[in-house]
Write an enzyme that holds these catalytic residues in place. Structure first.
Site, PDB file in Angstrom:
ATOM      1  N   ILE A   1     -13.762 -16.776  -8.202  1.00  0.00           N
ATOM      2  CA  ILE A   1     -12.622 -16.088  -8.298  1.00  0.00           C
ATOM      3  C   ILE A   1     -12.152 -15.834  -9.595  1.00  0.00           C
ATOM      4  O   ILE A   1     -12.115 -16.749 -10.612  1.00  0.00           O
ATOM      5  CB  ILE A   1     -11.182 -16.852  -7.517  1.00  0.00           C
ATOM      6  CG1 ILE A   1     -11.653 -16.920  -5.955  1.00  0.00           C
ATOM      7  CG2 ILE A   1     -10.063 -16.011  -7.859  1.00  0.00           C
ATOM      8  CD1 ILE A   1     -10.927 -17.900  -5.248  1.00  0.00           C
TER       9      ILE A   1
ATOM     10  N   ALA B   1     -12.577 -22.144 -14.433  1.00  0.00           N
ATOM     11  CA  ALA B   1     -12.876 -22.797 -13.090  1.00  0.00           C
ATOM     12  C   ALA B   1     -14.076 -21.895 -12.560  1.00  0.00           C
ATOM     13  O   ALA B   1     -13.920 -20.618 -12.560  1.00  0.00           O
ATOM     14  CB  ALA B   1     -11.774 -22.823 -12.403  1.00  0.00           C
TER      15      ALA B   1
ATOM     16  N   ASP C   1     -14.957 -21.116  -9.200  1.00  0.00           N
ATOM     17  CA  ASP C   1     -14.649 -21.032  -8.257  1.00  0.00           C
ATOM     18  C   ASP C   1     -14.636 -19.906  -7.287  1.00  0.00           C
ATOM     19  O   ASP C   1     -14.360 -19.508  -6.137  1.00  0.00           O
ATOM     20  CB  ASP C   1     -13.098 -21.678  -7.871  1.00  0.00           C
ATOM     21  CG  ASP C   1     -12.132 -20.433  -8.725  1.00  0.00           C
ATOM     22  OD1 ASP C   1     -12.897 -19.402  -9.449  1.00  0.00           O
ATOM     23  OD2 ASP C   1     -10.943 -20.517  -8.620  1.00  0.00           O
TER      24      ASP C   1
ATOM     25  N   ASP D   1     -16.830 -15.360 -13.770  1.00  0.00           N
ATOM     26  CA  ASP D   1     -16.224 -16.338 -12.830  1.00  0.00           C
ATOM     27  C   ASP D   1     -15.325 -17.390 -14.202  1.00  0.00           C
ATOM     28  O   ASP D   1     -14.266 -17.876 -14.035  1.00  0.00           O
ATOM     29  CB  ASP D   1     -16.754 -17.075 -12.096  1.00  0.00           C
ATOM     30  CG  ASP D   1     -16.121 -17.860 -11.115  1.00  0.00           C
ATOM     31  OD1 ASP D   1     -14.928 -18.043 -11.184  1.00  0.00           O
ATOM     32  OD2 ASP D   1     -16.918 -18.824 -10.278  1.00  0.00           O
TER      33      ASP D   1
ATOM     34  N   ASP E   1     -11.971 -18.114 -16.930  1.00  0.00           N
ATOM     35  CA  ASP E   1     -10.488 -18.617 -16.577  1.00  0.00           C
ATOM     36  C   ASP E   1     -10.628 -20.500 -16.527  1.00  0.00           C
ATOM     37  O   ASP E   1      -9.734 -20.900 -16.401  1.00  0.00           O
ATOM     38  CB  ASP E   1      -9.969 -18.322 -15.322  1.00  0.00           C
ATOM     39  CG  ASP E   1     -10.930 -18.341 -14.045  1.00  0.00           C
ATOM     40  OD1 ASP E   1     -11.455 -19.399 -14.163  1.00  0.00           O
ATOM     41  OD2 ASP E   1     -10.871 -17.468 -13.207  1.00  0.00           O
TER      42      ASP E   1
ATOM     43  N   ASP F   1      -8.569  -6.102  -4.571  1.00  0.00           N
ATOM     44  CA  ASP F   1      -8.190  -4.939  -3.956  1.00  0.00           C
ATOM     45  C   ASP F   1      -9.051  -3.718  -3.785  1.00  0.00           C
ATOM     46  O   ASP F   1      -9.436  -3.349  -4.881  1.00  0.00           O
ATOM     47  CB  ASP F   1      -6.900  -4.197  -4.309  1.00  0.00           C
ATOM     48  CG  ASP F   1      -6.102  -3.425  -3.317  1.00  0.00           C
ATOM     49  OD1 ASP F   1      -6.817  -2.663  -2.975  1.00  0.00           O
ATOM     50  OD2 ASP F   1      -4.965  -3.569  -3.413  1.00  0.00           O
TER      51      ASP F   1
ATOM     52  N   HIS G   1      -6.830  -5.949  -0.501  1.00  0.00           N
ATOM     53  CA  HIS G   1      -6.047  -4.999  -0.172  1.00  0.00           C
ATOM     54  C   HIS G   1      -4.762  -5.580   0.706  1.00  0.00           C
ATOM     55  O   HIS G   1      -4.984  -5.596   2.108  1.00  0.00           O
ATOM     56  CB  HIS G   1      -6.478  -3.659   0.304  1.00  0.00           C
ATOM     57  CG  HIS G   1      -5.460  -2.622   0.178  1.00  0.00           C
ATOM     58  ND1 HIS G   1      -4.843  -2.238  -0.812  1.00  0.00           N
ATOM     59  CD2 HIS G   1      -4.911  -1.935   1.341  1.00  0.00           C
ATOM     60  CE1 HIS G   1      -3.836  -1.171  -0.530  1.00  0.00           C
ATOM     61  NE2 HIS G   1      -3.987  -0.978   0.954  1.00  0.00           N
TER      62      HIS G   1
ATOM     63  N   SER H   1       0.849  -0.978   0.070  1.00  0.00           N
ATOM     64  CA  SER H   1       0.000   0.136  -0.006  1.00  0.00           C
ATOM     65  C   SER H   1       1.024   1.110   0.041  1.00  0.00           C
ATOM     66  O   SER H   1       1.629   1.394  -0.945  1.00  0.00           O
ATOM     67  CB  SER H   1      -1.001  -0.042   1.177  1.00  0.00           C
ATOM     68  OG  SER H   1      -1.758   0.917   0.944  1.00  0.00           O
TER      69      SER H   1
END
Ligand SMILES: *[C@@H]1O[C@H](CO)[C@@H](O)[C@H](O)[C@H]1NC(C)=O
Ligand SMILES: *[C@@H]1O[C@H](CO)[C@@H](O)[C@H](O)[C@H]1NC(C)=O
Ligand SMILES: *[C@@H]1O[C@H](CO)[C@@H](O)[C@H](O)[C@H]1NC(C)=O
Ligand SMILES: *[C@@H]1O[C@H](CO)[C@@H](O)[C@H](O)[C@H]1NC(C)=O
Ligand SMILES: *[C@@H]1O[C@H](CO)[C@@H](O)[C@H](O)[C@H]1NC(C)=O
Ligand SMILES: *[C@@H]1O[C@H](CO)[C@@H](O)[C@H](O)[C@H]1NC(C)=O
Ligand SMILES: *[C@@H]1O[C@H](CO)[C@@H](O)[C@H](O)[C@H]1NC(C)=O
Ligand SMILES: *[C@@H]1O[C@H](CO)[C@@H](O)[C@H](O)[C@H]1NC(C)=O
Length: 526
Positions: free
Chosen positions: A265, A261, A263, A256, A259, A400, A440, A187
């Site tokens: 994320i 997957a 998941d 999602d 990529d 973040d 973050h 940061s």
């Protein structure tokens, strides 16, 4: 015994104090040995491993009155004047089990707070480590008001001063001195790492800089611009945290699986350009708790767009999609953002009654024109650092909530273009890793434990620890290909649920299967 023998050879054991070993004696006598200009030693004290150290002098807003210390060390606290109207408070922690490496920690936000947890963490890993208060105490920007020298400490001088003094003290404390010097920060700490690389290219052999607050003035403008977009909670452009959750779920639904997957994320937000009109409530909708008004959809579209200046040039990239739930209570909460407000109040307009309510890009232009002490930290030419043999590991969480990871990507391109180098050449001294599922500097939905601090520690193996990866790069010449993160079962530092290798930019992570997304080998950087 060995230790006593070593010191008696150096004539120190003769002055040993009853009940103390040579290390403790050396520590208790160290304050008298420090005779450096502008340095006033407050105390040097031995801290035994296992101590819950009380920090009564730490400013209340730093919210750290205790720090658990796991290893034996000598704690030295000093005041160092940096001008006739400014000073820093510096602490140097010298561990008994020393590995011959010097390190400086950094700070966060607009503080003002020694990061004792980073001192404890790096001392535990055997570094002689320093941490400074960045020239003022506490988290507010008020100390900058009519105090340009305090601002100068914050912009660049605090860390550099701590490094110069810290290296001197390390050589005085350990007869063998130190071989390599390192930096670890995130940061504002990430910005301080980059400032060192840009301005003092010989300060460090290895810098680990996370989620850097570089492009600093425009970052503050970007943070300020969310309130005018959302309006206050009573305004029709505002979304509640529950509505941001609806937005997040829709973004995950759309992005999602890109990529490979499902998941929860998003591995590469660059590929995610969600169509938010899907959330507009149908005219017939009876239950509107999972849909939005047109004004609210417009709000979402604006926060997911870059911030442009008066002449239309981009000042700051968009917030990356995927961070909505983490961001809502901080940036989209219907209030002006505190750090930004402090900046215009105490630095840009020197008017403590200024309020960020009516902030516009005109204010962004006024701030950018000022750029005190080049706090922007946006130099693209790193050739002096490269020539000095320095290495930098830059990381940024892709969830973040305070500093968009897209700003780090922008900086990476800026360096590549300024130095006229492709990623394969930058890789020789500058590697950038995007960390999916990291908020973050930590937290988030994914494998964010990369050893960037005490609470994200998942072992000292260089594969699992960005700081030890940097040590390996500097000392053995083996650069990290990937950064392996740990997803914790039950929050920071708990048992590992799964691990994932995060890619070196500009590669992206793709799930190839077969098997589960929790299998790190089912992923590939392409
Ligand atoms: C910060 O706090 C320390 C500890 O209380 C104090 O010694 C120092 O003078 C303070 N620094 C400033 C700039 O106020
Ligand atoms: C340290 O002491 C404080 C105050 O008693 C307590 O709140 C905190 O949990 C302690 N920390 C550890 C690691 O023991
Ligand atoms: C303080 O001011 C005096 C006189 O102007 C100057 O000689 C000295 O170097 C200054 N000290 C620092 C720490 O800047
Ligand atoms: C520095 O490196 C040299 C050579 O590898 C080694 O002998 C020495 O012990 C190291 N010094 C420290 C302080 O670690
Ligand atoms: C409205 O929809 C939400 C989310 O789908 C659901 O949780 C809630 O129970 C619904 N409310 C009513 C009154 O049906
Ligand atoms: C727009 O403004 C920025 C920031 O002040 C400046 O750097 C840039 O050169 C300007 N661009 C044009 C096209 O005038
Ligand atoms: C912001 O603008 C509104 C509308 O023009 C005005 O009523 C309000 O006083 C302004 N607030 C501040 C702090 O200037
Ligand atoms: C993958 O592992 C997670 C966590 O252990 C589990 O919840 C999920 O059902 C698994 N998925 C598949 C496709 O096996």
């Amino acid at each position: 015994m060995t230790r006593l023998y070593t010191f008696s050879l150096l004539g120190l054991a003769s002055t040993a104090i009853a009940g103390q070993d040579a290390f403790q004696t050396k520590c208790s006598q160290f304050a008298d040995k420090i005779n450096l200009p502008n340095v006033k030693v407050n105390f040097a004290e031995y801290v035994q491993g296992g101590t819950n150290l009380s920090l009564p002098d730490n400013a209340a807003s730093c919210s750290a009155s205790y720090q658990a210390v796991s290893v034996d060390l000598c704690r030295v606290a000093m005041a160092i004047s940096t001008s006739n109207s400014s000073q820093i408070t510096l602490e140097a922690w010298f561990p008994r089990e020393y590995k011959g490496r010097f390190l400086s920690t950094g700070n966060g936000g607009l503080s003002g707070c020694i990061q004792y947890y980073d001192l404890a963490y790096t001392a535990q890993l055997g570094f002689a480590t320093v941490g400074a208060n960045n020239g003022h105490n506490g988290t507010s920007g008020e100390p900058f008001y009519h105090h340009p020298e305090v601002l100068r400490d914050f912009a660049y001088r605090s860390v550099h001063t701590g490094v110069v003094i810290g290296k001197e003290l390390t050589k005085k404390f350990y007869e063998e001195g130190f071989n390599k010097s390192y930096y670890l920060g995130c940061s504002t700490g990430g910005r301080q790492g980059w400032k060192s690389i840009q301005k003092y290219p010989n300060d460090f052999d290895g810098v680990v800089a996370g989620a850097p607050a570089i492009n600093f003035i425009n970052l503050l403008s970007w943070s300020a611009h969310f309130f005018p977009i959302t309006g206050s909670p009573s305004s029709d452009t505002y979304l509640s945290t529950a509505e941001w959750k609806v937005v997040h779920e829709e973004i995950i639904r759309q992005c999602d699986a890109i990529d490979g997957a499902k998941d929860g994320i998003i591995e590469d937000p660059d590929l995610c350009h969600p169509i938010m009109e899907t959330l507009i409530c149908a005219p017939s909708a009876k239950n509107t708790s999972s849909c939005l008004s047109r004004a609210q959809v417009h709000t979402v579209q604006q926060v997911l767009s870059p911030l442009n200046g008066l002449n239309g040039t981009q000042l700051y990239p968009r917030m990356q999609p995927g961070s909505e739930i983490l961001t809502a209570p901080i940036m989209y909460n219907g209030q002006p953002f505190k750090y930004s407000n402090d900046w215009w109040k105490y630095v840009v307009y020197e008017n403590p009654s200024w309020s960020g309510e009516n902030w516009t890009v005109k204010d962004a232009a006024a701030a950018l024109a000022q750029n005190p002490y080049n706090i922007q930290t946006w130099e693209g030419d790193l050739s002096l650092f490269q020539k000095s043999g320095g290495k930098v590991l830059h990381y940024h969480g892709l969830q973040d909530q305070l500093i968009s990871s897209e700003d780090s990507k922008w900086y990476y391109s800026h360096v590549a273009e300024t130095m006229n180098l492709p990623p394969t050449s930058l890789d020789e001294f500058y590697r950038f890793f995007t960390i999916s599922g990291m908020g973050h500097c930590g937290g988030g939905d994914g494998a964010y434990g990369i050893g960037q601090g005490l609470s994200t520690y998942a072992g000292s193996d260089p594969d699992d620890n960005v700081l030890m990866a940097m040590v390996k790069w500097v000392e053995q010449g083996v650069a990290p290909e990937a950064v392996r993160g740990t997803r914790f079962v039950d929050g920071p530092g708990s048992k590992a649920e799964y691990r994932r290798k995060h890619c070196r930019y500009p590669r992206r992570n793709v799930f190839n299967g077969p098997g589960n997304y929790t299998d790190e080998n089912a992923w590939e950087c392409v």
